[in-house]
Scaffold this motif. Structure first.
Motif, mmCIF file in Angstrom:
data_model
loop_
_atom_site.group_PDB
_atom_site.id
_atom_site.type_symbol
_atom_site.label_atom_id
_atom_site.label_comp_id
_atom_site.label_asym_id
_atom_site.label_seq_id
_atom_site.Cartn_x
_atom_site.Cartn_y
_atom_site.Cartn_z
ATOM 1 N N VAL A 1 46.434 28.654 42.241
ATOM 2 C CA VAL A 1 46.498 28.540 43.694
ATOM 3 C C VAL A 1 45.249 29.213 44.262
ATOM 4 C CG1 VAL A 1 48.989 28.398 43.786
ATOM 5 C CG2 VAL A 1 47.895 30.637 43.905
ATOM 6 N N LEU A 2 44.846 28.810 45.425
ATOM 7 C CA LEU A 2 43.554 29.208 45.961
ATOM 8 C C LEU A 2 43.370 30.714 46.004
ATOM 9 C CD1 LEU A 2 40.898 28.379 47.203
ATOM 10 C CD2 LEU A 2 42.029 28.337 49.428
ATOM 11 N N GLU A 3 44.416 31.448 46.414
ATOM 12 C CA GLU A 3 44.265 32.872 46.604
ATOM 13 C C GLU A 3 44.097 33.640 45.305
ATOM 14 O OE1 GLU A 3 46.298 30.922 49.869
ATOM 15 O OE2 GLU A 3 46.797 31.084 47.757
ATOM 16 N N THR A 4 44.479 33.045 44.226
ATOM 17 C CA THR A 4 44.393 33.734 42.936
ATOM 18 C C THR A 4 43.615 32.862 41.960
ATOM 19 O OG1 THR A 4 46.553 32.844 42.313
ATOM 20 C CG2 THR A 4 46.501 35.063 43.231
ATOM 21 N N VAL A 5 42.405 32.522 42.323
ATOM 22 C CA VAL A 5 41.642 31.522 41.582
ATOM 23 C C VAL A 5 41.395 31.934 40.140
ATOM 24 C CG1 VAL A 5 39.436 32.497 42.312
ATOM 25 C CG2 VAL A 5 39.558 30.102 41.650
ATOM 26 N N GLY A 6 41.321 33.242 39.848
ATOM 27 C CA GLY A 6 41.101 33.638 38.469
ATOM 28 C C GLY A 6 42.371 33.732 37.669
ATOM 29 N N ALA A 7 43.512 33.709 38.340
ATOM 30 C CA ALA A 7 44.796 33.802 37.638
ATOM 31 C C ALA A 7 45.282 32.390 37.394
ATOM 32 C CB ALA A 7 45.797 34.581 38.478
ATOM 33 N N ALA A 8 44.803 31.810 36.336
ATOM 34 C CA ALA A 8 45.047 30.403 36.076
ATOM 35 C C ALA A 8 46.119 30.220 35.019
ATOM 36 C CB ALA A 8 43.753 29.718 35.630
ATOM 37 N N PHE A 9 46.756 29.059 35.067
ATOM 38 C CA PHE A 9 47.778 28.694 34.096
ATOM 39 C C PHE A 9 47.232 27.514 33.289
ATOM 40 C CE2 PHE A 9 50.851 31.576 35.735
ATOM 41 C CZ PHE A 9 50.488 31.722 37.064
ATOM 42 N N GLY B 1 38.135 40.164 41.394
ATOM 43 C CA GLY B 1 39.370 40.312 40.637
ATOM 44 C C GLY B 1 39.071 40.305 39.145
ATOM 45 N N LEU B 2 39.925 40.992 38.382
ATOM 46 C CA LEU B 2 39.796 41.003 36.931
ATOM 47 C C LEU B 2 41.134 40.578 36.350
ATOM 48 C CD1 LEU B 2 37.900 43.367 34.629
ATOM 49 C CD2 LEU B 2 40.300 42.877 34.104
ATOM 50 N N PHE B 3 41.093 39.730 35.329
ATOM 51 C CA PHE B 3 42.303 39.093 34.819
ATOM 52 C C PHE B 3 42.386 39.273 33.316
ATOM 53 C CE2 PHE B 3 42.566 37.114 38.888
ATOM 54 C CZ PHE B 3 41.252 36.902 39.242
ATOM 55 N N TRP B 4 43.599 39.498 32.831
ATOM 56 C CA TRP B 4 43.855 39.581 31.399
ATOM 57 C C TRP B 4 44.738 38.413 30.976
ATOM 58 C CZ3 TRP B 4 41.676 42.573 27.754
ATOM 59 C CH2 TRP B 4 41.007 43.742 28.150
ATOM 60 N N TYR B 5 44.388 37.854 29.802
ATOM 61 C CA TYR B 5 45.136 36.749 29.223
ATOM 62 C C TYR B 5 45.434 37.061 27.763
ATOM 63 C CZ TYR B 5 43.632 33.744 33.121
ATOM 64 O OH TYR B 5 43.406 33.192 34.349
ATOM 65 N N SER C 1 50.545 40.320 18.149
ATOM 66 C CA SER C 1 49.319 39.803 17.526
ATOM 67 C C SER C 1 48.856 38.557 18.269
ATOM 68 C CB SER C 1 49.572 39.473 16.053
ATOM 69 O OG SER C 1 49.918 40.633 15.326
ATOM 70 N N ALA C 2 47.593 38.574 18.692
ATOM 71 C CA ALA C 2 47.016 37.472 19.478
ATOM 72 C C ALA C 2 45.589 37.874 19.816
ATOM 73 C CB ALA C 2 47.807 37.228 20.759
ATOM 74 N N THR C 3 44.865 36.970 20.456
ATOM 75 C CA THR C 3 43.567 37.315 21.033
ATOM 76 C C THR C 3 43.770 37.587 22.512
ATOM 77 O OG1 THR C 3 42.314 35.998 19.434
ATOM 78 C CG2 THR C 3 41.236 36.491 21.524
ATOM 79 N N TYR C 4 43.234 38.698 22.966
ATOM 80 C CA TYR C 4 43.369 39.096 24.368
ATOM 81 C C TYR C 4 42.029 38.889 25.063
ATOM 82 C CZ TYR C 4 47.930 40.844 23.151
ATOM 83 O OH TYR C 4 49.235 40.921 22.729
ATOM 84 N N LEU C 5 42.069 38.100 26.141
ATOM 85 C CA LEU C 5 40.863 37.747 26.889
ATOM 86 C C LEU C 5 40.883 38.419 28.254
ATOM 87 C CD1 LEU C 5 40.988 33.866 26.310
ATOM 88 C CD2 LEU C 5 39.600 35.495 25.051
ATOM 89 N N CYS C 6 39.704 38.832 28.710
ATOM 90 C CA CYS C 6 39.600 39.257 30.102
ATOM 91 C C CYS C 6 38.617 38.334 30.815
ATOM 92 C CB CYS C 6 39.192 40.724 30.231
ATOM 93 S SG CYS C 6 37.473 41.066 29.890
ATOM 94 N N ALA C 7 38.778 38.244 32.123
ATOM 95 C CA ALA C 7 37.917 37.394 32.936
ATOM 96 C C ALA C 7 37.689 38.068 34.276
ATOM 97 C CB ALA C 7 38.554 36.019 33.142
ATOM 98 N N VAL C 8 36.525 37.837 34.868
ATOM 99 C CA VAL C 8 36.234 38.404 36.182
ATOM 100 C C VAL C 8 35.919 37.284 37.161
ATOM 101 C CG1 VAL C 8 35.452 40.597 35.242
ATOM 102 C CG2 VAL C 8 33.790 38.782 35.643
ATOM 103 N N HIS C 9 36.382 37.472 38.371
ATOM 104 C CA HIS C 9 36.106 36.528 39.458
ATOM 105 C C HIS C 9 35.152 37.214 40.410
ATOM 106 C CE1 HIS C 9 37.594 34.565 43.413
ATOM 107 N NE2 HIS C 9 36.589 33.890 42.918
ATOM 108 N N ILE C 10 33.990 36.592 40.615
ATOM 109 C CA ILE C 10 32.994 37.211 41.470
ATOM 110 C C ILE C 10 32.709 36.350 42.692
ATOM 111 C CG2 ILE C 10 31.957 38.600 39.663
ATOM 112 C CD1 ILE C 10 29.840 36.458 39.331
ATOM 113 N N GLY C 11 33.718 35.606 43.130
ATOM 114 C CA GLY C 11 33.572 34.867 44.372
ATOM 115 C C GLY C 11 32.836 33.564 44.181
ATOM 116 N N ARG C 12 32.140 33.154 45.193
ATOM 117 C CA ARG C 12 31.474 31.863 45.176
ATOM 118 C C ARG C 12 29.954 32.040 45.175
ATOM 119 N NH1 ARG C 12 34.971 27.737 47.248
ATOM 120 N NH2 ARG C 12 36.915 28.603 48.053
ATOM 121 N N ASN C 13 29.278 31.089 44.550
ATOM 122 C CA ASN C 13 27.826 31.101 44.647
ATOM 123 C C ASN C 13 27.414 30.347 45.913
ATOM 124 O OD1 ASN C 13 28.122 28.417 44.055
ATOM 125 N ND2 ASN C 13 27.179 28.507 42.039
#
Lengths: 113, 114
Positions: free
Chosen positions: A95-103, B32-36, B83-95
């Motif tokens: 959803v737009l507000e959580t663009v990095g939290a993807a499924f 934002g920072l995200f963990w998967y 047991s798994a691979t854990y990924l992180c990701a960062v959102h830095i807005g729009r270019n």
């Protein structure tokens, strides 16, 4: 609840053949849709991003294209596959507000031979 | 250039042996920072979102924390099913072209031995 379907799970294609991978989302409206590629030992690479029907963004020049003919349908295509197109392709929505939290979908393992 | 680095690349733990995974980032304007979590041959499964330094999130044996330069995923008394691979990701807005920028790290492969 929301679900995402991606198919096929595996695909082996000869060099120069066309490609079409399909992804559909259920249980949500107007999602952001993404196509990622994951290569061994590398992070997920965002290929295409869509905020609505017919609206596709891409920052990575490549042999691939994407289309969004319906709100919850996202298609990844190629007219002629290259060996370098091999990889694990993932469709995702958010959803737009959580663009990095993807499924994410379950992915398609593409091998170009 | 914006970068996301995860360490270690691989981690082997005995069941019950707590540890932490690291995700360091050099980006401007973190949104934002995200963990998967990703199991072999599967798509990543979303775990947490962190937005600001000092924030913490927990889920079962996992706790994610965020500072201005890095995030940690703490695993307390892990079990083999962690047991798994854990990924992180960062959102830095729009270019400038309005393109959403989300950058993933290469992951930490965790193996928990019974």
């Amino acid at each position: 609840s929301q679900t995402i379907h991606q198919w096929p799970a595996t695909l082996v294609q000869p060099v120069g053949s066309p490609l079409s991978l399909e992804c559909t989302v259920e249980g949500t409206s107007n999602p952001n849709l993404y196509w990622y590629r994951q290569a061994a030992g590398r992070g997920l690479q965002l290929l295409f991003y869509s905020v609505g029907i017919g609206q596709i963004s891409s920052e990575v020049p490549q042999n691939l294209s994407a289309s969004r003919p319906q709100d919850r349908q996202f298609i990844l295509s190629s007219k002629k596959l290259l060996l370098s197109d091999s990889g694990f392709y993932l469709c995702a929505w958010s959803v737009l507000e959580t663009v990095g939290a993807a499924f994410f979908g379950q992915g398609t393992r593409l091998t170009v031979v | 250039e914006d970068q996301v680095t995860q360490s270690p690349e691989a981690l082997r733990l005995q069941e019950g042996e707590s540890s932490s995974l690291n995700c360091s980032y050099t980006v401007s304007g973190l949104r934002g920072l995200f963990w998967y979590r990703q199991d072999p041959g599967k798509g990543p499964e979303f775990l947490f979102t962190l937005y600001s330094a000092g924030e913490e999130k927990e889920k079962e044996r996992l706790k994610a924390t965020l500072t201005k330069k890095e995030s940690f995923l703490h695993i307390t008394a892990p079990k083999p099913e962690d047991s798994a691979t854990y990924l992180c990701a960062v959102h830095i807005g729009r270019n400038s072209g309005g393109y959403q920028k989300v950058t993933f790290g290469t992951g930490t492969k965790l193996q928990v031995i019974p």
